[in-house]
Write an enzyme that holds these catalytic residues in place. Structure first.
Site, mmCIF file in Angstrom:
data_model
loop_
_atom_site.group_PDB
_atom_site.id
_atom_site.type_symbol
_atom_site.label_atom_id
_atom_site.label_comp_id
_atom_site.label_asym_id
_atom_site.label_seq_id
_atom_site.Cartn_x
_atom_site.Cartn_y
_atom_site.Cartn_z
ATOM 1 C CE LYS A 180 22.575 8.244 2.394
ATOM 2 N NZ LYS A 180 21.493 8.121 1.401
ATOM 3 C CG ASN A 181 20.510 11.791 1.892
ATOM 4 O OD1 ASN A 181 21.068 10.930 1.204
ATOM 5 N ND2 ASN A 181 19.594 11.492 2.794
ATOM 6 N NE ARG A 240 12.698 6.261 -1.645
ATOM 7 C CZ ARG A 240 13.994 6.390 -1.334
ATOM 8 N NH1 ARG A 240 14.690 5.330 -1.011
ATOM 9 N NH2 ARG A 240 14.568 7.564 -1.346
ATOM 10 C CG ASP A 248 16.528 9.892 6.145
ATOM 11 O OD1 ASP A 248 15.714 9.046 5.732
ATOM 12 O OD2 ASP A 248 17.123 10.685 5.386
ATOM 13 N NE ARG A 275 22.928 2.478 -0.177
ATOM 14 C CZ ARG A 275 21.888 2.325 -0.960
ATOM 15 N NH1 ARG A 275 21.136 1.255 -0.830
ATOM 16 N NH2 ARG A 275 21.582 3.216 -1.873
HETATM 17 C C1 EPZ Z 1 15.383 11.813 0.113
HETATM 18 O O1 EPZ Z 1 14.755 10.803 -0.651
HETATM 19 C C2 EPZ Z 1 16.525 11.178 0.839
HETATM 20 N N1 EPZ Z 1 17.462 10.624 -0.130
HETATM 21 C C3 EPZ Z 1 15.995 10.104 1.779
HETATM 22 O O2 EPZ Z 1 17.081 9.572 2.502
HETATM 23 C C4 EPZ Z 1 15.009 10.727 2.761
HETATM 24 O O3 EPZ Z 1 14.443 9.721 3.566
HETATM 25 C C5 EPZ Z 1 13.887 11.451 1.974
HETATM 26 O O4 EPZ Z 1 14.476 12.401 1.055
HETATM 27 C C6 EPZ Z 1 12.918 12.184 2.871
HETATM 28 O O5 EPZ Z 1 13.597 13.130 3.633
HETATM 29 C C7 EPZ Z 1 18.375 11.410 -0.696
HETATM 30 O O6 EPZ Z 1 18.434 12.604 -0.447
HETATM 31 C C8 EPZ Z 1 19.326 10.793 -1.663
HETATM 32 P P1 EPZ Z 1 11.190 12.401 -1.283
HETATM 33 P P2 EPZ Z 1 13.706 11.168 -1.795
HETATM 34 O O7 EPZ Z 1 11.114 12.608 -2.753
HETATM 35 O O8 EPZ Z 1 14.156 12.408 -2.460
HETATM 36 C C9 EPZ Z 1 6.901 10.651 -2.469
HETATM 37 C C10 EPZ Z 1 18.360 7.823 3.500
HETATM 38 O O9 EPZ Z 1 18.206 6.864 4.285
HETATM 39 N N2 EPZ Z 1 7.224 10.980 -3.861
HETATM 40 O O10 EPZ Z 1 11.276 13.593 -0.405
HETATM 41 O O11 EPZ Z 1 13.527 9.951 -2.616
HETATM 42 C C11 EPZ Z 1 7.774 9.528 -1.921
HETATM 43 O O12 EPZ Z 1 7.286 8.262 -2.287
HETATM 44 C C12 EPZ Z 1 17.318 8.160 2.480
HETATM 45 O O13 EPZ Z 1 19.383 8.528 3.491
HETATM 46 C C13 EPZ Z 1 6.255 10.819 -4.845
HETATM 47 O O14 EPZ Z 1 5.127 10.384 -4.579
HETATM 48 O O15 EPZ Z 1 12.416 11.426 -0.937
HETATM 49 C C14 EPZ Z 1 7.708 9.797 -0.440
HETATM 50 O O16 EPZ Z 1 6.530 9.253 0.080
HETATM 51 C C15 EPZ Z 1 16.259 7.179 2.311
HETATM 52 N N3 EPZ Z 1 6.568 11.133 -6.131
HETATM 53 C C16 EPZ Z 1 7.629 11.322 -0.361
HETATM 54 O O17 EPZ Z 1 7.221 11.753 -1.663
HETATM 55 C C17 EPZ Z 1 7.797 11.609 -6.481
HETATM 56 O O18 EPZ Z 1 8.006 11.884 -7.678
HETATM 57 C C18 EPZ Z 1 8.925 12.030 -0.024
HETATM 58 O O19 EPZ Z 1 9.976 11.509 -0.839
HETATM 59 C C19 EPZ Z 1 8.751 11.799 -5.484
HETATM 60 C C20 EPZ Z 1 8.448 11.481 -4.174
#
Ligand code: EPZ
Length: 425
Positions: A23-24, A126, A311, A403
């Site tokens: 998915k991701n 997020r 995840d 999902r």
């Molecule tokens: C991706 O989310 C995945 N989603 C998530 O999968 C996964 O849990 C996550 O990466 C971590 O591996 C998809 O790929 C669609 P991040 P993403 O940006 O990109 C902070 C699932 O269940 N952050 O790596 O949103 C954020 O709050 C899902 O399949 C900022 O502060 O995750 C988090 O604490 C859920 N500012 C950390 O970084 C930003 O601008 C990592 O988030 C962006 C992120």
């Protein structure tokens, strides 16, 4: 009213379980189709509600989508010959946060994008500040007004040196896509290295992008005036594979997870082995089987790749709940990703949460009860717990699983699980 899953647990899972496309990896690659006016064909796309939501969003932007069958597998061709609209509505962004992934491609291709600002979600606040800051560094003007991110770069984007202060999968993907069409070179430092990020990079390269450093934390992207047509196979879903690996271990069974790759799950498989699960690999995938000794609790901490994936934290907690001794599970990626804890406790687990750590004291067994699914991976944690629990577990809110898990009930039933989906009125 959402569907429920009814599981009568205690049956060891046995057999072969095929792992679907990730998915991701699929979602950003679908968004990448906006970068080119030529067709992008994606193979191995999973049938998931999030993929359907992304397809709906892309169709609103004017992307033509064509689903075709070839040798029993389906693939999707996305053609963004003309971008009709650069607005992503709140309705779709609210349904799926990953809708934000159209921001970078729309901006880079057309010079403007207006995407509804995603709010928080059940696992954390997020923020998307790093996506926006990076796009500003590439020369875009980005404003937040009326609940929308309003980004423009009428004269195109320009390559820049961007240092991400924390590792973010989404920000790395947004900036990598945007930089592919920027003028000059972009250096992305402290980039995410997740297999899904690497797969997006390979998809972009197939479309004609120039990216080096794939798989490392420093990406060098040399912008091109345009990208072309491509055909790309989406990698297998390491989170789905990990979830079913735990299902095999927790039920005392043995599964052959075909398509799964050991290299995608280094820390996770190491933890499984440390707990006492047998893990092997052959040319078709990964083999996971319970050994004849009781599993032992170990401590773990979620981290960006190649660390233990957030995840798979909920599913691993279900396994630790029935292991011998105590384990400490620390969540470092999302601040509220313990929604499954009270539900696991309803099944008899002994878990207490203190700040970012959950202290799990292993119990001899779980017993079935009605529980509530709150998000995708929390639901997966409840499914594996239900498969091990004695008696009947009813998981309300089963739509969350649609999902991210393709044909979940069918795949599990074929391996001997007693699981069915019920429509509750
Ligand atoms: C991706 O989310 C995945 N989603 C998530 O999968 C996964 O849990 C996550 O990466 C971590 O591996 C998809 O790929 C669609 P991040 P993403 O940006 O990109 C902070 C699932 O269940 N952050 O790596 O949103 C954020 O709050 C899902 O399949 C900022 O502060 O995750 C988090 O604490 C859920 N500012 C950390 O970084 C930003 O601008 C990592 O988030 C962006 C992120």
């Amino acid at each position: 009213m959402s569907d429920a899953l009814v599981i009568r647990g205690g049956r060891p899972l046995q057999g072969t379980l095929p792992i679907s496309g990730a998915k991701n990896a699929a979602l950003p690659q679908m968004a990448a189709a906006l970068l080119s006016d030529k067709p992008l064909t994606l193979l191995n796309l999973p049938h998931l509600s999030d993929v359907a939501t992304m397809a709906t969003l892309l169709a609103e932007h004017g992307v033509e989508l064509e689903l075709a069958q070839e040798g029993g597998a389906s693939h999707l061709t996305l053609t963004a010959a003309r971008v009709r609209s650069t607005v992503a509505s709140y309705d779709l962004v609210r349904r799926m946060r990953a809708s934000i992934l159209v921001l970078g491609p729309l901006l880079a291709r057309t010079g403007s994008a207006k995407v509804a600002m995603p709010g928080g979600c059940t696992i954390g606040a997020r923020p998307i500040d790093l996506h926006l800051k990076g796009l500003r560094q590439l020369g875009a003007t980005v404003e937040l007004r009326d609940g929308f991110i309003d980004a423009s770069a009428p004269h195109g984007l320009t390559g820049a040196r961007i240092v991400l202060p924390i590792v973010s999968v989404g920000a790395t993907e947004t900036l990598m896509m945007a930089a592919s069409l920027a003028r000059g070179q972009t250096l992305l430092i402290n980039a995410a290295r997740e297999p899904e990020v690497q797969d997006l990079a390979r998809c972009l390269v197939a479309m004609g992008a120039e990216i080096s450093g794939i798989g490392t934390d420093t990406l060098v992207i040399t912008g091109k005036p345009r990208l072309g047509a491509a055909r790309h196979r989406v990698i297998v879903d390491r989170v789905e594979a990990g979830t079913y690996a735990i299902a095999a271990a927790i039920t005392g069974g043995r599964l052959h997870l075909t398509g799964a790759r050991r290299d995608d799950l280094p820390a996770f498989l190491q933890v499984l082995e440390d707990v006492g699960v047998e893990v092997g690999e052959d040319s078709d995938g990964i083999l996971v089987g319970a050994s004849n000794r009781r599993l032992t609790g170990v401590d773990l901490m979620t981290e960006p790749f190649p660390g233990f994936p957030t995840d798979l934290q909920a599913q691993m907690m279900a396994l630790m709940a029935v292991a011998d001794g105590a384990s400490m599970i620390t969540e470092t990626i999302f601040e509220n990703r313990f929604m499954h804890v009270p539900e696991l406790c309803r099944l008899g687990a002994n878990i207490t949460v203190h700040n970012a750590s959950a202290h799990v004291r292993g119990v001899m067994g779980l017993s079935g009860a009605p529980v509530m699914a709150t998000d995708l991976r929390a639901s997966a944690g409840l499914v594996v717990a239900g498969l091990a629990a004695s008696g009947e577990t009813i998981i309300h809110g089963a739509d969350h699983l649609d999902r991210g898990y393709e044909r979940l009930t069918e795949k599990l039933s074929r391996c001997g699980a007693d699981i069915e989906r019920m429509r509750l009125s």
